[in-house]
Scaffold this motif. Structure first.
Motif, mmCIF file in Angstrom:
data_model
loop_
_atom_site.group_PDB
_atom_site.id
_atom_site.type_symbol
_atom_site.label_atom_id
_atom_site.label_comp_id
_atom_site.label_asym_id
_atom_site.label_seq_id
_atom_site.Cartn_x
_atom_site.Cartn_y
_atom_site.Cartn_z
ATOM 1 N N THR A 430 0.819 -1.223 0.000
ATOM 2 C CA THR A 430 0.000 0.000 0.000
ATOM 3 C C THR A 430 0.849 1.266 0.000
ATOM 4 O OG1 THR A 430 -0.155 0.115 2.426
ATOM 5 C CG2 THR A 430 -1.799 -1.233 1.276
ATOM 6 N N LEU A 431 2.174 1.115 0.059
ATOM 7 C CA LEU A 431 3.069 2.264 0.227
ATOM 8 C C LEU A 431 2.910 3.293 -0.887
ATOM 9 C CD1 LEU A 431 5.505 3.701 1.595
ATOM 10 C CD2 LEU A 431 6.977 2.331 0.086
ATOM 11 N N ILE A 432 2.966 2.862 -2.148
ATOM 12 C CA ILE A 432 2.992 3.827 -3.253
ATOM 13 C C ILE A 432 1.718 4.657 -3.281
ATOM 14 C CG2 ILE A 432 3.098 4.082 -5.754
ATOM 15 C CD1 ILE A 432 4.854 1.632 -5.878
ATOM 16 N N LEU A 433 0.557 4.018 -3.132
ATOM 17 C CA LEU A 433 -0.696 4.777 -3.160
ATOM 18 C C LEU A 433 -0.782 5.710 -1.960
ATOM 19 C CD1 LEU A 433 -3.359 5.367 -4.530
ATOM 20 C CD2 LEU A 433 -4.386 3.472 -3.258
ATOM 21 N N ARG A 434 -0.386 5.233 -0.791
ATOM 22 C CA ARG A 434 -0.433 6.094 0.401
ATOM 23 C C ARG A 434 0.428 7.340 0.215
ATOM 24 N NH1 ARG A 434 2.171 3.934 4.373
ATOM 25 N NH2 ARG A 434 2.530 1.785 3.704
ATOM 26 N N LYS A 435 1.622 7.146 -0.341
ATOM 27 C CA LYS A 435 2.530 8.283 -0.508
ATOM 28 C C LYS A 435 2.023 9.239 -1.594
ATOM 29 C CE LYS A 435 5.807 8.941 1.306
ATOM 30 N NZ LYS A 435 6.105 9.688 2.548
ATOM 31 N N LEU A 436 1.543 8.709 -2.697
ATOM 32 C CA LEU A 436 1.039 9.577 -3.755
ATOM 33 C C LEU A 436 -0.144 10.413 -3.287
ATOM 34 C CD1 LEU A 436 1.274 7.211 -6.862
ATOM 35 C CD2 LEU A 436 2.541 9.340 -6.518
ATOM 36 N N LEU A 437 -0.986 9.837 -2.436
ATOM 37 C CA LEU A 437 -2.156 10.567 -1.954
ATOM 38 C C LEU A 437 -1.800 11.685 -0.976
ATOM 39 C CD1 LEU A 437 -4.725 7.643 -1.555
ATOM 40 C CD2 LEU A 437 -4.798 9.510 -3.221
ATOM 41 N N GLU A 438 -0.530 11.778 -0.588
ATOM 42 C CA GLU A 438 -0.094 12.931 0.198
ATOM 43 C C GLU A 438 -0.121 14.204 -0.634
ATOM 44 O OE1 GLU A 438 3.162 10.578 3.081
ATOM 45 O OE2 GLU A 438 3.840 12.009 1.558
ATOM 46 N N ASN A 439 -0.090 14.056 -1.959
ATOM 47 C CA ASN A 439 0.009 15.206 -2.852
ATOM 48 C C ASN A 439 -1.363 15.610 -3.380
ATOM 49 O OD1 ASN A 439 0.404 16.195 -5.918
ATOM 50 N ND2 ASN A 439 2.120 16.878 -4.653
ATOM 51 N N GLY A 440 -1.667 16.894 -3.294
ATOM 52 C CA GLY A 440 -2.969 17.391 -3.719
ATOM 53 C C GLY A 440 -3.228 17.202 -5.194
ATOM 54 N N GLU A 441 -2.203 17.393 -6.028
ATOM 55 C CA GLU A 441 -2.386 17.217 -7.468
ATOM 56 C C GLU A 441 -2.754 15.774 -7.790
ATOM 57 O OE1 GLU A 441 0.499 16.990 -11.340
ATOM 58 O OE2 GLU A 441 0.791 18.748 -10.027
ATOM 59 N N PHE A 442 -2.081 14.831 -7.133
ATOM 60 C CA PHE A 442 -2.407 13.433 -7.391
ATOM 61 C C PHE A 442 -3.791 13.085 -6.848
ATOM 62 C CE2 PHE A 442 -2.682 8.934 -6.395
ATOM 63 C CZ PHE A 442 -2.343 8.378 -7.622
ATOM 64 N N ARG A 443 -4.160 13.619 -5.697
ATOM 65 C CA ARG A 443 -5.493 13.323 -5.165
ATOM 66 C C ARG A 443 -6.569 13.756 -6.143
ATOM 67 N NH1 ARG A 443 -3.320 15.153 -0.273
ATOM 68 N NH2 ARG A 443 -4.405 17.151 -0.455
ATOM 69 N N ASP A 444 -6.416 14.964 -6.705
ATOM 70 C CA ASP A 444 -7.397 15.429 -7.686
ATOM 71 C C ASP A 444 -7.390 14.537 -8.926
ATOM 72 O OD1 ASP A 444 -8.004 17.437 -5.957
ATOM 73 O OD2 ASP A 444 -7.133 19.067 -7.146
ATOM 74 N N LEU A 445 -6.194 14.178 -9.389
ATOM 75 C CA LEU A 445 -6.088 13.293 -10.551
ATOM 76 C C LEU A 445 -6.773 11.962 -10.263
ATOM 77 C CD1 LEU A 445 -2.912 12.583 -12.673
ATOM 78 C CD2 LEU A 445 -4.187 10.679 -11.710
ATOM 79 N N PHE A 446 -6.523 11.393 -9.087
ATOM 80 C CA PHE A 446 -7.061 10.082 -8.744
ATOM 81 C C PHE A 446 -8.584 10.119 -8.661
ATOM 82 C CE2 PHE A 446 -8.191 6.681 -5.762
ATOM 83 C CZ PHE A 446 -7.535 5.604 -6.349
ATOM 84 N N VAL A 447 -9.126 11.142 -7.997
ATOM 85 C CA VAL A 447 -10.583 11.245 -7.855
ATOM 86 C C VAL A 447 -11.228 11.478 -9.213
ATOM 87 C CG1 VAL A 447 -12.475 12.548 -6.841
ATOM 88 C CG2 VAL A 447 -10.448 12.035 -5.473
ATOM 89 N N ASN A 448 -10.676 12.397 -9.999
ATOM 90 C CA ASN A 448 -11.266 12.667 -11.313
ATOM 91 C C ASN A 448 -11.152 11.464 -12.243
ATOM 92 O OD1 ASN A 448 -12.336 15.233 -10.977
ATOM 93 N ND2 ASN A 448 -10.411 16.265 -11.505
#
Length: 738
Positions: A430-448
């Motif tokens: 789960t490390l990579i997803l947890r770390k990427l979700l620390e970033n706001g740009e990635f969170r928006d990308l992931f949700v969209n």
């Protein structure tokens, strides 16, 4: 029955055959047995079967022959390896039931042919599927002590894997294989390699099998377009998959899930169902699959050099290349805060974050609880700027394999757990997803990105239609599987109904989960259409065009992006429904007002239209190579640099060249071949363009530097497969009249 060292003898042999037929030379080859002793002579001619192996409605009489009339032919009917102790062929072999004949020819000097095999299917049920027949030493599979299909004497009974059992062997063995197409034609018949394949599904009585085509056995490659959904027509490895963890249930979950994401840009294995026979005995319904390795990646990505591939699975188990770069990436992730945009930018240079987002959101949506360590990913310096990309495979645990109410699962928590168990979701997984979700740009990308998929791929009706289509395709053929392995029809129906319920209920669960997990706010309706020849890309992902409009929902607190991209010959004009002049728009939805947006594209008019034209084309030309001639009917001296020639598949940018009025220029695919065919041609030629013109039908388009269409030409050949030249009788005529 053949002894173990004799089987190993055939496993290690090297066979040279190709030039023998043309030049009648005999090649001498050392064949090394299990004790590295007893060099023998192998003569290359093969045993011939008349009639050929195939499908027969009644008993069939088979005649064996060899070009050397003095040779003696020995054969078997049970799959065992033929030798001098086997029955000596004397007369017709009469078969009144399905059998595989394996045969070998011996000469008086001790030389012998390679082992050939042909399967005769007698009065078998008709089928629209492919059929695969394997012939392998029975002892190798069924011996109670050493047989690969048996538990053996070294198994550890405790635990679901029964590790130590014979079927965990990774060894490769010699066999003969045949593949018959749905029209009953044999498209592959050769000695090849045999391995068992899979994880815990090896414990099922119907094992998954890998076929390996090697020159030391026979054919170097399996040369046939096995999968209609792909263009690959050469395979070194194929998998006969027993449906994995879905064995005895829906018997097709992984195939169905793969079909659901057919339009995604993600690596996945092609598949097709087939009936498999082993030593003439029906062995059940399998899925022919590609095997994920460097060969697979090279063939799927424009022949990426195989030795450039780094391929890793599970945590960091290396399958090809090096894992150094990946370990460095993990170290960076563990020791840096990705909310710092500079750190995130570095990770973006190492990981294709769009690909990773798609991979993870799919595992979350289908609730694949076996996805934690069941992963494969790869990179190459020759692909995607050397970034890591993830490969979709083994999704059998998705869509409620183990639980009827799996559609309710809170999979975000599962896939981002910091302290999960060793199985199924350890912290490293789960490390990579947890770390990427620390970033706001990635969170928006992931949700969209998730919303993109919920608005299209994950629509309930779309998924249910694919489940139904697959079930209907299986319904006629699957009863043979149930009978062969004593499986239950009701369980097959239960699991398809479970998948349909999952498809119906899961999308709304995911909308709610996204909304609360990421504080998305209210859903806002968005409709996007396009007018004219162009497309709008939503979130750099979904393509919207005149024939493919879009409507769906996004969250008020997360802006989406729109990019209008005109086709060649057109230009973006304006937006309707929003106040914006740029083709690039970040759309704020915080006002919660439904949006109806249209992108308008307009044709670019060129003053040179009808003055520059295709004057002559030569397609499918074996002598000169493909070429085409362009005529300048204007009174202007034109620099054609960056003009574009396009056909239905590819395009070519022209180099700098001045084309005078009333003059011609020839663009060629192969300048050397063209000059050899037309040594007296004095005008300048340009080349080499890197695509061929279709031998049957094609559309050629010519565009100027500013994207304006100058000319177009479409042809359709009545008698395809021959070289031809088409020319305009007079330059002032219209190509459209062809």
């Amino acid at each position: 029955m053949v002894k173990k060292h004799e089987n190993s003898y055939y496993l290690n042999c090297l066979i040279i055959k190709n030039f023998c037929y043309k030049f009648l030379f005999f090649f001498i080859l050392l064949i090394i047995n299990n004790n590295n002793l007893n060099a023998q002579i192998l003569f290359p001619q093969e045993v011939q079967f008349e009639p050929e192996g195939g499908f027969y409605v009644d008993k069939v009489s088979v005649q064996l022959s060899h070009s050397d009339k003095k040779s003696k032919i020995y054969y078997t009917l049970d799959g065992s390896v033929p030798n001098k102790s086997s029955p000596l062929y004397k007369d017709f072999i009469v078969l009144d039931s399905t059998k595989v004949i394996r045969a070998i020819a011996y000469n008086d000097d001790g030389s012998k042919s390679r082992i050939e095999a042909a399967t005769y299917f007698v009065n078998e049920p008709s089928s629209d599927w492919a059929v695969v027949s394997l012939a392998i030493e029975p002892e190798m599979l069924f011996d109670t002590i050493k047989g690969l299909f048996e538990v053996g004497v070294n198994s550890h009974i405790e635990g679901m894997g029964n590790y130590g059992a014979n079927y965990w062997s990774r060894k490769e063995y010699f066999m003969n294989a045949e593949i018959f197409e749905s029209n009953d034609s044999c498209v592959y018949r050769s000695p090849c390699g045999f391995r068992l394949f899979g994880g815990v599904s090896r414990t099922f009585p119907q094992k998954s099998i890998a076929l390996i085509s090697r020159i030391r056995y026979g054919e170097k490659r399996i040369k046939h377009r096995l999968f209609p959904q792909t263009k690959e027509d050469k395979f070194k490895f194929l998998i006969l998959r027993n449906a994995g963890s879905d064995w005895g249930k829906a018997h097709g979950r992984d195939a169905i899930i793969n079909s659901i994401v057919d339009e995604w840009d993600i690596d996945k294995q092609a598949y097709r169902p087939a009936h498999v026979y082993i030593n003439g005995e029906y062995w059940g319904v399998y899925y022919i699959r590609e095997k994920i390795n460097a060969y697979f990646l090279s063939s799927h990505h424009n022949q990426v050099p195989q030795d450039s591939v780094d391929l890793i699975e599970h945590r960091w188990a290396l399958r090809k290349g090096s894992k150094k770069q990946y370990l460095n990436l993990l170290n960076f992730l563990e020791n840096n805060d990705l909310s710092d945009q500079r750190n995130y930018e570095f990770v973006k240079s190492q990981i294709n974050v769009e690909n990773y987002a798609d991979y993870k959101l799919l595992q979350i949506f289908i609730d694949n609880v076996d996805a934690g360590g069941n992963i494969k990913f790869w990179r190459s310096d020759y692909y995607d700027e050397g970034r890591w990309n993830w490969i979709l495979y083994d999704t059998d645990w998705g869509f409620g394999l183990m639980k009827g109410d799996a559609y309710q699962a809170g999979s975000f928590s599962f896939h981002t757990a910091e302290n999960g168990p060793d199985w199924p979701n350890p912290p490293w997984s789960t490390l990579i997803l947890r770390k990427l979700l620390e970033n706001g740009e990635f969170r928006d990308l992931f949700v969209n990105r998730f919303c993109d998929r919920l608005n299209t791929t994950f629509l309930s009706d779309t998924m249910i239609a694919k489940i139904n289509r697959h079930q209907e395709m299986m319904a006629v053929e699957i009863p043979r599987q149930w009978e062969r392995w004593n499986q239950e029809k009701w369980l097959w129906k239960v699991h398809h109904n479970r998948m349909r319920k999952f498809a119906k209920m899961r999308p709304e669960i995911m909308w709610d989960t996204l909304q609360h997990h990421f504080s998305g706010g209210e859903k806002v309706f968005v409709e996007v259409t396009a007018e004219g020849r162009g497309a709008v890309f939503i979130n750099n992902n979904l393509k919207v065009s005149y024939v493919r409009p879009f409507h769906g929902h996004y969250f008020e607190n997360i802006p989406i992006t729109l990019v209008a991209r005109p086709r060649l010959g057109y230009v973006f004009s304006h937006w309707e429904g929003i106040e914006a002049s740029s083709p690039f728009v970040t759309l704020d939805l915080s006002d919660k007002i439904p949006k109806e947006i249209r992108a308008v594209f307009k044709l670019i008019e060129s003053p040179l239209k009808n003055q520059i034209m295709f004057n002559e084309i030569s397609c499918f030309n074996h002598n000169s190579g493909d070429w085409l001639e362009i005529y300048n009917g204007s009174d202007v001296n034109l620099n054609i640099e960056n003009w574009i020639i396009k056909n239905k598949k590819k395009e070519y940018n022209l180099p700098e060249h001045w084309l005078a009025p009333d003059d011609y220029i020839v663009i060629v695919r192969d300048s050397q071949r063209f000059r050899a065919s037309f040594p007296m041609y004095e005008k300048q030629i340009i080349g080499n363009f890197d695509f061929g013109l279709d031998k049957e039908t094609d559309r050629l388009e010519l565009y100027s530097q500013d994207g304006a269409m100058l000319d177009t030409f479409t042809y359709s050949i009545i008698t395809p497969g021959t070289s031809f030249t088409i020319d305009l009788k007079r330059p002032d005529l219209d190509n459209g009249d062809f």
